[in-house]
Design an enzyme around this catalytic site. Structure first.
Site, PDB file in Angstrom:
ATOM      1  CG  ASP A  91       8.093   1.029 -16.531  1.00 16.01           C
ATOM      2  OD1 ASP A  91       7.662  -0.278 -16.630  1.00 16.01           O
ATOM      3  OD2 ASP A  91       9.153   1.395 -16.688  1.00 16.01           O
ATOM      4  CG  HIS A 399       1.317   0.443 -11.004  1.00 15.65           C
ATOM      5  ND1 HIS A 399       1.085   1.557 -10.430  1.00 15.65           N
ATOM      6  CD2 HIS A 399       2.448   0.612 -11.960  1.00 15.65           C
ATOM      7  CE1 HIS A 399       2.076   2.472 -10.621  1.00 15.65           C
ATOM      8  NE2 HIS A 399       2.798   2.011 -11.580  1.00 15.65           N
ATOM      9  CG  ASP A 442      -7.438  -5.560  -8.111  1.00 15.91           C
ATOM     10  OD1 ASP A 442      -6.784  -4.995  -8.898  1.00 15.91           O
ATOM     11  OD2 ASP A 442      -8.779  -6.034  -8.289  1.00 15.91           O
ATOM     12  CD  GLU A 451       5.036  -1.966 -12.664  1.00 15.84           C
ATOM     13  OE1 GLU A 451       5.585  -1.592 -11.579  1.00 15.84           O
ATOM     14  OE2 GLU A 451       5.292  -1.269 -14.013  1.00 15.84           O
TER      15      GLU A 451
HETATM   16  O1  G3I Z   1      17.732  -9.651  -3.002  1.00 17.55           O
HETATM   17  C1  G3I Z   1      17.215  -8.779  -2.045  1.00 17.55           C
HETATM   18  C2  G3I Z   1      17.462 -10.037  -0.695  1.00 17.55           C
HETATM   19  O2  G3I Z   1      18.773 -10.395  -0.612  1.00 17.55           O
HETATM   20  C3  G3I Z   1      16.765  -9.278   0.358  1.00 17.55           C
HETATM   21  O3  G3I Z   1      16.620 -10.473   1.352  1.00 17.55           O
HETATM   22  C4  G3I Z   1      15.300  -8.870   0.002  1.00 17.55           C
HETATM   23  C5  G3I Z   1      14.395  -8.137   1.123  1.00 17.55           C
HETATM   24  O4  G3I Z   1      14.890  -6.860   1.444  1.00 17.55           O
HETATM   25  O5  G3I Z   1      15.296  -7.933  -0.995  1.00 17.55           O
HETATM   26  C6  G3I Z   1      15.921  -8.205  -2.291  1.00 17.55           C
HETATM   27  O6  G3I Z   1      15.811  -7.451  -3.295  1.00 17.55           O
HETATM   28  C7  G3I Z   1      14.880  -7.033  -4.182  1.00 17.55           C
HETATM   29  C8  G3I Z   1      15.048  -7.183  -5.371  1.00 17.55           C
HETATM   30  O7  G3I Z   1      13.871  -6.590  -6.317  1.00 17.55           O
HETATM   31  C9  G3I Z   1      15.277  -8.524  -5.924  1.00 17.55           C
HETATM   32  O8  G3I Z   1      14.455  -9.455  -5.730  1.00 17.55           O
HETATM   33  C10 G3I Z   1      14.227  -5.539  -3.653  1.00 17.55           C
HETATM   34  O9  G3I Z   1      13.869  -5.506  -2.247  1.00 17.55           O
HETATM   35  C11 G3I Z   1      12.998  -5.375  -4.542  1.00 17.55           C
HETATM   36  O10 G3I Z   1      12.841  -3.823  -4.251  1.00 17.55           O
HETATM   37  C12 G3I Z   1      13.287  -5.318  -5.974  1.00 17.55           C
HETATM   38  O11 G3I Z   1      12.169  -5.151  -6.586  1.00 17.55           O
HETATM   39  C13 G3I Z   1      12.397  -5.037  -8.124  1.00 17.55           C
HETATM   40  C14 G3I Z   1      11.735  -3.596  -8.377  1.00 17.55           C
HETATM   41  O12 G3I Z   1      11.578  -3.439  -9.720  1.00 17.55           O
HETATM   42  C15 G3I Z   1      12.246  -2.383  -7.607  1.00 17.55           C
HETATM   43  O13 G3I Z   1      13.569  -1.984  -8.289  1.00 17.55           O
HETATM   44  C16 G3I Z   1      11.751  -6.238  -8.544  1.00 17.55           C
HETATM   45  O14 G3I Z   1      12.506  -7.275  -8.499  1.00 17.55           O
HETATM   46  C17 G3I Z   1      11.684  -5.738 -10.194  1.00 17.55           C
HETATM   47  O15 G3I Z   1      10.796  -6.738 -10.962  1.00 17.55           O
HETATM   48  C18 G3I Z   1      10.871  -4.452 -10.423  1.00 17.55           C
HETATM   49  O16 G3I Z   1      10.952  -4.097 -11.772  1.00 17.55           O
HETATM   50  C19 G3I Z   1       9.733  -3.002 -11.965  1.00 17.55           C
HETATM   51  C20 G3I Z   1      11.270  -1.962 -12.788  1.00 17.55           C
HETATM   52  O17 G3I Z   1      11.997  -1.457 -11.824  1.00 17.55           O
HETATM   53  C21 G3I Z   1      10.462  -0.925 -13.582  1.00 17.55           C
HETATM   54  N1  G3I Z   1       9.363  -1.453 -14.514  1.00 17.55           N
HETATM   55  C22 G3I Z   1       8.447  -2.181 -13.755  1.00 17.55           C
HETATM   56  C23 G3I Z   1       8.946  -3.377 -13.056  1.00 17.55           C
HETATM   57  C24 G3I Z   1       8.087  -4.248 -12.521  1.00 17.55           C
HETATM   58  O18 G3I Z   1       7.390  -3.808 -11.126  1.00 17.55           O
HETATM   59  O1  9MR Z   2       4.725   3.586 -12.149  1.00 18.60           O
HETATM   60  C1  9MR Z   2       6.060   3.135 -11.439  1.00 18.60           C
HETATM   61  C2  9MR Z   2       6.264   1.600 -11.733  1.00 18.60           C
HETATM   62  O2  9MR Z   2       6.216   1.206 -13.286  1.00 18.60           O
HETATM   63  C3  9MR Z   2       7.569   0.982 -11.158  1.00 18.60           C
HETATM   64  O3  9MR Z   2       7.664  -0.345 -11.083  1.00 18.60           O
HETATM   65  C4  9MR Z   2       7.634   1.563  -9.730  1.00 18.60           C
HETATM   66  C5  9MR Z   2       9.045   1.156  -9.115  1.00 18.60           C
HETATM   67  O4  9MR Z   2      10.101   1.757  -9.698  1.00 18.60           O
HETATM   68  O5  9MR Z   2       7.724   2.959  -9.698  1.00 18.60           O
HETATM   69  C6  9MR Z   2       6.405   3.363 -10.312  1.00 18.60           C
HETATM   70  O6  9MR Z   2       6.358   4.695 -10.024  1.00 18.60           O
HETATM   71  C7  9MR Z   2       6.081   5.157  -8.739  1.00 18.60           C
HETATM   72  C8  9MR Z   2       7.296   6.021  -8.284  1.00 18.60           C
HETATM   73  O7  9MR Z   2       8.148   4.931  -7.976  1.00 18.60           O
HETATM   74  C9  9MR Z   2       6.901   6.714  -7.014  1.00 18.60           C
HETATM   75  N1  9MR Z   2       5.953   7.497  -7.181  1.00 18.60           N
HETATM   76  C10 9MR Z   2       4.649   6.890  -7.748  1.00 18.60           C
HETATM   77  C11 9MR Z   2       5.013   6.069  -8.958  1.00 18.60           C
HETATM   78  C12 9MR Z   2       3.614   5.572  -9.393  1.00 18.60           C
HETATM   79  O8  9MR Z   2       2.879   6.472 -10.153  1.00 18.60           O
END
Ligand code: G3I
Ligand code: 9MR
Ligand code: ZN
Length: 472
Positions: A91, A399, A442, A451
């Protein structure tokens, strides 16, 4: 220009047969390993926001300046011009907390192994006499400086309210917002600005001093602020990077400011925060490990022997534990839970192992770190090289909006890897029956497994550059 003599990359790093000793390869002198480092490093350049990327350097990923419109400070009538920085991931958001993890990894890598970083990454600053990794980090630091308020507090992120379709950067023209100050962002900011100070002092003293002043200003804000965790306001769905506990960010900042200035108040704050329970991780949310690393490996000898002793003992205990896991794993890795971004957690462990080896040389730690890197580059249950463009098994459909818009995967990007919790619809639909370590797709649809992110690439670059030196 974008290719890295791909076919051969995996044969350099991978144990094609398990007995092949990667230590004999001599990676620092190996042009293929060097080109992998360059490609992984150039990803940061290709993620630059707010400036145009020229076709001669960026090829099909060239674009005019993006995200240049003033952004509204959320729920106010104030608009700010905050250009620059790297797009976070697939993103186009710019988020302070993960940005600081990326900067910390890169600065630690440069400090540990400057000889791995050339001035020839083929970025606009190449050939200016400064290692390109430092030019690239400076681009991010200058954006971070714009994210600071006069009172020292640092805004958590600047993004739109929603994620756009798979469009090129300049096509995301929806309103951007600047979201409230958080203490996690402010602590991380203070820490990386202090880390930058000694590294940029000999390059540009004025800039280095600006970083230090900004760091101190952020620290003062923290001293007077209660914890301010960030939560997405309703109607905003871009990355949250929320963190309920800011004591590790405060600790990281205190350690870095002590290193930068030698002032005893920062060290006593660090000692106090350490005792009150820090985590020794290298995640975007848990940054205690960075505080430890800065204090232990910084240029200034830390005057608190007890604290140094504890950091060292913790590092060795953790490394022993990681080695045991690695040695009992068929693929030599030390994670047994595959979270979103599992490849980062795995490489964070490799970074811990390499730091433990710095504290107390031990070939066992280096071998385990090497096995982690080999997993990333293809020695895994899926036989996938998780770095785009590296070889024929690399992801083709990350992604990642610029890749989707260009119709080709940008090279040099580490994808998140298996996520056992099936966090997106494609994963839920297609991977439910698979073992945890194979829950990877993939597909451009699978944002939770395929991503990319700047703070995944940064730790890969740390591990690549450190092993590169150890193995040459
Ligand atoms: O910390 C809990 C743990 O206690 C638990 O056992 C486990 C299973 O449920 O979950 C853990 O939390 C996770 C958290 O990351 C910390 O690792 C969440 O499930 C998981 O959904 C969360 O994912 C993050 C994701 O955003 C959604 O918020 C990723 O770390 C993070 O790298 C990712 O970052 C995204 C940005 O939001 C938007 N830009 C792209 C980026 C990469 O995908
Ligand atoms: O494209 C988004 C990605 O960069 C983020 O890491 C992810 C989690 O926050 O969300 C993706 O966007 C999705 C959204 O959360 C749900 N609808 C589909 C989007 C992907 O195109
Ligand atoms: Zn942009």
């Amino acid at each position: 220009m974008e290719s890295m003599k791909s076919q051969q990359v995996s044969s350099i790093y991978l144990p094609m047969n398990k007995n092949k000793n990667l230590s004999q390869i001599g990676m620092l002198k190996n042009p293929i390993a060097q080109s992998l480092i360059q490609s992984v490093g150039r990803m940061f350049y290709l993620q630059r926001c707010g400036v145009s990327l020229n076709a001669n350097l960026a090829g099909e990923f060239s674009h005019p300046a993006c995200h240049t419109a003033p952004a509204r400070v959320f729920r106010t009538d104030t608009f700010l011009h905050i250009s620059g920085g790297w797009h976070d991931a697939g993103d186009y958001g710019r988020y302070v907390v993960p940005a600081c993890k990326a900067v910390a990894d890169l600065l630690l890598a440069f400090r540990a192994t400057p000889e791995a970083f050339g001035d020839d990454w083929n970025i606009p600053e190449s050939g200016n006499g400064v290692a390109d990794v430092l030019d690239e980090v400076r681009f991010e630091l200058e954006w971070l400086l714009r994210m600071q308020r006069d009172d020292g507090g640092v805004y958590h992120k600047i993004t739109c309210a929603y994620f756009p379709d798979m469009i090129a950067p300049q096509q995301e023209t929806a309103d951007q917002f600047v979201f409230p100050v958080s203490t996690a962002a402010t602590g991380d900011f203070s820490a990386v600005m202090a880390m930058a100070y000694p590294l940029y002092e000999s390059i540009d003293r004025t800039f280095a001093k600006r970083c230090l002043r900004a760091s101190v200003n952020a620290y003062e804000f923290l001293m007077h602020s209660k914890p301010l965790p960030f939560h997405n306001p309703s109607g905003v769905v871009t990355g949250e990077y929320g963190d309920e506990n800011d004591s590790d960010e405060r600790y990281f900042a205190a350690c870095a400011l002590y290193q930068a200035t030698g002032q005893p108040n920062y060290l006593s704050d660090a000692s106090m925060l350490y005792r009150s329970g820090r985590s020794a991780d290298f995640g975007w949310a848990d940054v205690g490990g960075y505080g430890n690393a800065v204090l232990y490996f910084g240029g200034r000898v830390c005057e608190d022997d007890i604290l140094v002793g504890r950091i060292r003992a913790d590092l060795i205990t953790t490394a022993e534990h990681l080695c045991e896991k690695s040695e009992n794993s068929p693929f030599g890795i030390s994670i047994d839970e595959f979270l979103w971004g599992s490849n980062m957690y795995l490489l964070n462990n490799a970074m811990t192992l390499l730091m433990a080896n710095d504290a107390q040389a031990n070939e066992r730690y280096v071998s385990a770190a090497r096995a982690h890197l080999a997993y990333i580059l293809g020695n895994n249950p899926l036989g996938v090289n998780f770095v785009t463009g590296a070889d024929e098994t690399s992801p083709k459909h990350p992604h990642h909006r610029p890749s989707a818009a260009a119709g080709r995967a940008m090279p040099g990007m580490l994808v998140g890897g298996p996520d056992q919790y099936l966090h997106d619809l494609a994963a839920k639909t297609l991977l439910a029956g698979k073992p945890d370590s194979e829950r990877y797709l993939d597909s451009v649809e699978s944002y939770s497994t395929n991503e990319v992110a700047i703070y995944w690439n940064s730790v890969l670059l740390y591990v690549l550059s450190r092993l590169n030196k150890l193995d040459s």
